[in-house]
Design a protein around this motif. Structure first.
Motif, PDB file in Angstrom:
ATOM      1  N   VAL A   1      15.803 -46.428  13.123  1.00  0.00           N
ATOM      2  CA  VAL A   1      17.053 -46.918  13.691  1.00  0.00           C
ATOM      3  C   VAL A   1      18.065 -45.775  13.808  1.00  0.00           C
ATOM      4  CG1 VAL A   1      19.002 -48.478  13.331  1.00  0.00           C
ATOM      5  CG2 VAL A   1      16.690 -49.269  12.864  1.00  0.00           C
TER       6      VAL A   1
ATOM      7  N   GLU B   1      33.184 -54.186  12.957  1.00  0.00           N
ATOM      8  CA  GLU B   1      33.675 -55.041  14.047  1.00  0.00           C
ATOM      9  C   GLU B   1      34.769 -55.993  13.573  1.00  0.00           C
ATOM     10  OE1 GLU B   1      31.200 -56.092  17.038  1.00  0.00           O
ATOM     11  OE2 GLU B   1      29.743 -54.514  16.645  1.00  0.00           O
TER      12      GLU B   1
ATOM     13  N   PHE C   1      13.397 -49.087   9.530  1.00  0.00           N
ATOM     14  CA  PHE C   1      13.022 -50.416   9.033  1.00  0.00           C
ATOM     15  C   PHE C   1      11.530 -50.540   9.247  1.00  0.00           C
ATOM     16  CE2 PHE C   1      17.561 -51.414   9.873  1.00  0.00           C
ATOM     17  CZ  PHE C   1      17.889 -51.802   8.589  1.00  0.00           C
TER      18      PHE C   1
ATOM     19  N   GLN D   1      30.235 -57.313   9.050  1.00  0.00           N
ATOM     20  CA  GLN D   1      30.293 -57.861  10.409  1.00  0.00           C
ATOM     21  C   GLN D   1      30.275 -59.391  10.388  1.00  0.00           C
ATOM     22  OE1 GLN D   1      27.341 -56.242  13.026  1.00  0.00           O
ATOM     23  NE2 GLN D   1      28.157 -57.289  14.800  1.00  0.00           N
TER      24      GLN D   1
ATOM     25  N   PRO E   1      27.165 -49.177  21.606  1.00  0.00           N
ATOM     26  CA  PRO E   1      26.850 -50.521  22.085  1.00  0.00           C
ATOM     27  C   PRO E   1      26.049 -51.315  21.046  1.00  0.00           C
ATOM     28  CG  PRO E   1      25.473 -48.895  23.187  1.00  0.00           C
ATOM     29  CD  PRO E   1      26.427 -48.140  22.326  1.00  0.00           C
ATOM     30  N   ASN E   2      25.796 -52.584  21.350  1.00  0.00           N
ATOM     31  CA  ASN E   2      25.040 -53.458  20.447  1.00  0.00           C
ATOM     32  C   ASN E   2      23.682 -52.865  20.122  1.00  0.00           C
ATOM     33  OD1 ASN E   2      26.389 -56.084  22.349  1.00  0.00           O
ATOM     34  ND2 ASN E   2      26.887 -55.666  20.243  1.00  0.00           N
ATOM     35  N   GLY E   3      23.337 -52.938  18.884  1.00  0.00           N
ATOM     36  CA  GLY E   3      22.000 -52.516  18.471  1.00  0.00           C
ATOM     37  C   GLY E   3      21.833 -51.023  18.285  1.00  0.00           C
ATOM     38  N   ALA E   4      22.944 -50.270  18.370  1.00  0.00           N
ATOM     39  CA  ALA E   4      22.825 -48.815  18.265  1.00  0.00           C
ATOM     40  C   ALA E   4      22.619 -48.363  16.818  1.00  0.00           C
ATOM     41  CB  ALA E   4      24.069 -48.158  18.844  1.00  0.00           C
ATOM     42  N   GLY E   5      23.012 -49.192  15.878  1.00  0.00           N
ATOM     43  CA  GLY E   5      22.832 -48.826  14.469  1.00  0.00           C
ATOM     44  C   GLY E   5      24.129 -48.667  13.704  1.00  0.00           C
ATOM     45  N   LYS E   6      25.222 -49.186  14.265  1.00  0.00           N
ATOM     46  CA  LYS E   6      26.516 -49.085  13.577  1.00  0.00           C
ATOM     47  C   LYS E   6      26.466 -49.779  12.220  1.00  0.00           C
ATOM     48  CE  LYS E   6      28.713 -51.279  16.870  1.00  0.00           C
ATOM     49  NZ  LYS E   6      27.676 -51.513  17.871  1.00  0.00           N
ATOM     50  N   THR E   7      25.985 -51.031  12.248  1.00  0.00           N
ATOM     51  CA  THR E   7      25.951 -51.803  11.006  1.00  0.00           C
ATOM     52  C   THR E   7      25.005 -51.161   9.994  1.00  0.00           C
ATOM     53  OG1 THR E   7      26.511 -53.827  12.177  1.00  0.00           O
ATOM     54  CG2 THR E   7      25.439 -54.080  10.049  1.00  0.00           C
ATOM     55  N   THR E   8      23.908 -50.623  10.507  1.00  0.00           N
ATOM     56  CA  THR E   8      22.956 -49.961   9.603  1.00  0.00           C
ATOM     57  C   THR E   8      23.607 -48.778   8.903  1.00  0.00           C
ATOM     58  OG1 THR E   8      21.172 -50.646  11.070  1.00  0.00           O
ATOM     59  CG2 THR E   8      20.684 -48.897   9.494  1.00  0.00           C
TER      60      THR E   8
ATOM     61  N   HIS F   1      32.334 -52.089  19.519  1.00  0.00           N
ATOM     62  CA  HIS F   1      31.838 -51.682  20.816  1.00  0.00           C
ATOM     63  C   HIS F   1      32.914 -51.921  21.871  1.00  0.00           C
ATOM     64  CE1 HIS F   1      30.376 -55.844  20.162  1.00  0.00           C
ATOM     65  NE2 HIS F   1      30.938 -56.011  21.326  1.00  0.00           N
TER      66      HIS F   1
ATOM     67  N   LEU G   1      18.977 -57.070   2.087  1.00  0.00           N
ATOM     68  CA  LEU G   1      18.922 -57.561   3.468  1.00  0.00           C
ATOM     69  C   LEU G   1      19.414 -58.988   3.473  1.00  0.00           C
ATOM     70  CD1 LEU G   1      15.358 -56.222   4.282  1.00  0.00           C
ATOM     71  CD2 LEU G   1      17.518 -55.209   4.973  1.00  0.00           C
TER      72      LEU G   1
ATOM     73  N   PHE H   1      10.021 -48.593  12.108  1.00  0.00           N
ATOM     74  CA  PHE H   1      10.924 -48.604  13.236  1.00  0.00           C
ATOM     75  C   PHE H   1      12.181 -47.796  12.906  1.00  0.00           C
ATOM     76  CE2 PHE H   1      14.349 -50.938  15.539  1.00  0.00           C
ATOM     77  CZ  PHE H   1      13.951 -50.618  16.816  1.00  0.00           C
TER      78      PHE H   1
HETATM   79  N1  LIG Z   1      16.603 -55.676   8.398  1.00  0.00           N
HETATM   80  C1  LIG Z   1      16.180 -55.161   9.548  1.00  0.00           C
HETATM   81  N2  LIG Z   1      14.851 -55.087   9.814  1.00  0.00           N
HETATM   82  C2  LIG Z   1      14.422 -54.584  10.975  1.00  0.00           C
HETATM   83  N3  LIG Z   1      15.218 -54.117  11.933  1.00  0.00           N
HETATM   84  C3  LIG Z   1      16.539 -54.151  11.742  1.00  0.00           C
HETATM   85  C4  LIG Z   1      17.094 -54.682  10.544  1.00  0.00           C
HETATM   86  N4  LIG Z   1      18.438 -54.609  10.624  1.00  0.00           N
HETATM   87  C5  LIG Z   1      18.703 -54.045  11.828  1.00  0.00           C
HETATM   88  N5  LIG Z   1      17.574 -53.778  12.497  1.00  0.00           N
HETATM   89  C6  LIG Z   1      17.480 -53.134  13.826  1.00  0.00           C
HETATM   90  O1  LIG Z   1      18.183 -51.932  13.804  1.00  0.00           O
HETATM   91  C7  LIG Z   1      18.854 -51.737  15.024  1.00  0.00           C
HETATM   92  C8  LIG Z   1      20.309 -51.453  14.757  1.00  0.00           C
HETATM   93  O2  LIG Z   1      20.916 -52.606  14.269  1.00  0.00           O
HETATM   94  P1  LIG Z   1      22.439 -52.641  13.818  1.00  0.00           P
HETATM   95  O3  LIG Z   1      22.726 -53.998  13.328  1.00  0.00           O
HETATM   96  O4  LIG Z   1      22.684 -51.508  12.901  1.00  0.00           O
HETATM   97  O5  LIG Z   1      23.189 -52.389  15.203  1.00  0.00           O
HETATM   98  P2  LIG Z   1      24.736 -52.492  15.538  1.00  0.00           P
HETATM   99  O6  LIG Z   1      25.102 -51.207  16.188  1.00  0.00           O
HETATM  100  O7  LIG Z   1      25.506 -52.864  14.347  1.00  0.00           O
HETATM  101  O8  LIG Z   1      24.758 -53.636  16.615  1.00  0.00           O
HETATM  102  P3  LIG Z   1      25.884 -54.774  16.883  1.00  0.00           P
HETATM  103  O9  LIG Z   1      26.936 -54.157  17.712  1.00  0.00           O
HETATM  104  O10 LIG Z   1      25.156 -55.818  17.625  1.00  0.00           O
HETATM  105  O11 LIG Z   1      26.381 -55.215  15.560  1.00  0.00           O
HETATM  106  C9  LIG Z   1      18.615 -52.954  15.871  1.00  0.00           C
HETATM  107  O12 LIG Z   1      17.605 -52.667  16.802  1.00  0.00           O
HETATM  108  C10 LIG Z   1      18.146 -53.984  14.890  1.00  0.00           C
HETATM  109  O13 LIG Z   1      17.220 -54.848  15.503  1.00  0.00           O
END
Ligand SMILES: Nc1ncnc2c1ncn2[C@@H]1O[C@H](COP(=O)(O)OP(=O)(O)OP(=O)(O)O)[C@@H](O)[C@H]1O
Ligand SMILES: [Mg+2]
Lengths: 387, 292
Positions: free
Chosen positions: B16, B157, B11, B80, B34-41, B188, A385, B14
């Protein structure tokens, strides 16, 4: 190997190196320089030092009975010279002093004649007549040698333990005690300067090594590093790079500072045993050179250990304040241990518990290794992380 | 072939992502959400940074975690928010990453100038990266992802911080790079992927909503997207009843693009749905959704 080299390049970045040089200049002027510029630090230290040199030149590194007789003979000649000096001096004549013996008696009076005191202070301090310094110094040395059986080694111990008692007897009986080694000022000077050198090197190494992981964290490099082929094994390589850099910095600074120390002209005492009637007892029969080498070795152990701790701290902290918060107490503790004679050359003196020293070094060597192994294991199965 | 097999990621407590099922073969995949959907995860799991809570990720039938460095050797990744050392020039930076990627010094010396040329940075090779613009940094990032000629190129991104001209350049560059490899591109911004992606993956409510070609995804809105012209004062009332996708002024009147599923009126002009329409339709605010 290439990764280690690349990581070392990051550690030795030019700005850090420049600050390192400044830190060292500052530390030199505050701590180390004193023991260089003022050695042997006034009188009678200078006289002891010069008499020590004269003795080594005349008698070698040990004093035997025949040589001791000769040494006492030299004292008698000096006293004669002092007599002549006194007889040729008007002010002594006015006080009715005609020999050094009479001068000594006047000096030892509980209530001194004020006129005499004035004259004495003029001869000794203002003019600084060598004879009046050297005679007492020689007399001290002679006394130390004559009373070796009675009081050698007990100076700092009120109630010697059995082991301490045995060790003192051993040094006396084997004749190790006959070593010619003007502990005051040569050994004192070494204890002092070696402590300051070690602390300066510790500061330097901690300064250079501490950013090792947090630099990457702060620069958002973690994602790239851990997804590269090297992956999680980068941890090991960075630890290696950090340890190697610490070794390098330590070596360079040791060379620099001990070269400067060499200008103190203590070379003729390197082969002398340190358990001398002129000084204190150690637990071991080292020569002065061996003591120096041992101290340098311990400096390496301390800097490597603390740099491994710094690497660990750097890998778990998320900002520089936290790093300082972790490191400062550890560093202060080590400084305290160095100054209360528990870690460097003084740790081997008779009044220092060798068990304590052994335990301290075990902790110092083992704890960073445990920390790093623990961190490495944890990282293996954990999410990385970094945002 | 890269397979994501019933992968979930939590997480703590929670969740994701849930029960993600995906397959990738050579081609460009647009990960659109969109933002926060979990792409980066999702991407961090594909790059071994995160371990899935459930499920597994396979490359040619082997789990990527058991492949270890053999797998990482196959991927190129542009995070990202990726970093660099301000006092390094692009050459030093790429040399460093080449060492981490296990590329020989000689190969790196050959490859780095080529890549810098590819991203039009050959003139900046000696310039410290601390002095670079956001777009230049991003281009170095793309170059670094290509260093090991990856079989799987993952870009999170990549167009963030690029100006429109650079975006176009980047798209062209990517189409060239996309041959013979899997390219996964998260964004996005619909226009980033519209013209280059073979398939679009949309994530909604922690799950994969679509994984399909743009054409098939757009089909679902066939006959539901319309345009109409009206006066400014009518717009507010109109928005209450329909999901407006875009609005633009035209000769003192408003041209509105919107979605309607019933009660179609003949004066509405039917138009071909675009990916943008689907995106807005799928990720509309909840309250609007009820009106449609
Ligand atoms: N290390 C973490 N601990 C807890 N929650 C996390 C962690 N990393 C991401 N999240 C949560 O997981 C969800 C998805 O996050 P992620 O970064 O994958 O979204 P994203 O689609 O890449 O968004 P963006 O377009 O803003 O980059 C978000 O609600 C974020 O708050
Ligand atoms: Mg993201």
């Amino acid at each position: 190997m290439r990764i280690i080299w690349q990581e070392m390049k990051k550690i030795f970045n030019p700005v850090m190196l420049l600050i390192l040089v400044l830190i060292n200049m500052l530390m030199y002027y505050i701590f180390i320089g004193f023991d260089i510029s003022v050695f042997p630090n006034g009188r009678p230290a200078t006289d002891h030092y010069h008499i020590g040199i004269e003795m080594v030149e005349k008698y070698g590194h040990e004093l035997d009975e025949k040589e001791f007789k000769d040494f006492k003979e030299v004292l008698q000649q000096e006293i004669k010279k002092a007599d002549e000096y006194i007889q040729s001096d008007k002010e002594f004549a006015e006080l009715g002093i005609t020999t050094y013996e009479e001068y000594r008696e006047m000096k030892n009076e509980v209530v001194r004649d004020p006129v005499f005191s004035q004259l004495d202070s003029k001869i000794v301090f203002d003019i600084g007549v060598d004879l009046f310094w050297e005679i007492p110094a020689r007399e001290d040395i002679i006394e130390d040698f004559e009373f070796v059986k009675e009081r050698y080694g007990y100076g700092y111990i009120e109630q010697p333990t059995e082991d301490q008692e045995r060790r003192i007897q051993e040094v006396v009986n084997t004749g190790a005690v006959n070593s010619i080694f003007p502990a005051y000022p040569v050994e004192d000077n070494f204890h002092s300067i070696s402590k300051n050198i070690t602390i300066t090197i510790l500061v330097s190494v901690l300064f250079m090594i501490s950013p090792i992981f947090i630099r990457d964290y702060k620069n958002n490099m973690i994602g790239l590093q851990y997804t590269s082929k090297a992956g999680r094994s980068l941890f090991k390589k960075k630890v290696a790079a950090g340890a190697l850099s610490a070794f390098l910095i330590t070596t360079i600074l040791l060379v620099v500072y001990y070269s400067i120390y060499a200008t103190n002209d203590i070379g003729m005492f390197l082969a002398s045993g340190i358990n001398s009637f002129m000084g204190t007892v150690y637990w071991y029969d080292f020569t002065f050179l061996q003591l120096i080498i041992l101290t340098i070795g311990l400096t390496y152990v301390l800097t490597l250990s603390l740099s491994l701790v710094a690497i660990y701290v750097s890998s778990i902290c998320k900002n520089y304040i936290a790093i300082i918060g972790f490191q400062l107490p550890i560093f202060v503790l080590v400084c305290v241990l160095i100054f209360n004679r528990s870690l460097l050359s003084e740790a081997f003196l008779i009044y220092s518990s060798q068990l304590k020293v052994a335990v301290l070094y075990c902790v110092i060597i083992i704890s960073p290794i445990i920390m790093l192994i623990w961190k490495k294991r944890r990282e293996k199965n954990q999410d990385i992380l970094f945002e | 072939m890269l397979t994501v097999n019933s992968v979930s990621k939590d997480f703590g407590n929670f969740p994701v992502l849930q029960d993600i099922q995906l397959e990738f073969s050579n081609g460009v995949y647009g990960l659109l959400a969109p933002n926060g959907a979990g792409k980066t995860t999702l991407i961090k799991m594909l790059t071994t940074l995160l371990f899935p809570t459930k499920g597994e990720i396979l490359y040619e039938g082997q789990t990527i975690f058991s492949m270890g460095e053999r797998y990482r050797d196959l991927i190129g990744y542009l995070p990202q928010n990726f970093g660099y050392y301000k006092n390094y020039n692009p050459n030093q930076y790429l040399q460093y990453l080449a060492a981490l990627k296990g590329i020989s010094k000689q190969a790196a010396n050959e490859k780095i100038p080529q890549l810098l040329k590819l991203v039009a940075l050959e003139d900046a090779i000696k310039k410290k990266m601390g002095k670079f613009s956001g777009g230049m940094i991003q281009r170095v990032g793309i170059a670094q992802a290509m260093l090991n000629d990856p079989k799987i190129l993952i870009l999170d991104e990549p167009t963030a911080g690029l100006d429109p001209k650079e975006r176009v350049r980047f798209r062209n560059l990517l189409s060239d790079l996309a041959r013979d490899r899997i390219v996964i591109l998260s964004t996005h911004i619909v226009s980033d992927v519209e013209s280059i992606a073979n398939e679009i993956i949309m994530i909604k409510d922690k799950r994969v909503l679509y994984k399909d070609s743009i054409q098939s995804i757009c089909q679902q809105l066939d006959g539901k997207v319309y345009e109409i012209e009206m006066d400014f004062d009518q717009v507010k009332a109109f928005r209450k009843n329909f999901l407006s996708l875009s609005e633009r002024q035209d000769n003192g009147r408003m041209n509105i693009r919107f979605i309607a599923e019933e009660n179609i009126r003949p004066e509405w002009k039917r138009v071909k749905p675009t990916l943008e329409d689907v995106f807005l339709y799928q990720y509309q605010d909840k309250e609007v959704e009820q009106k449609v």
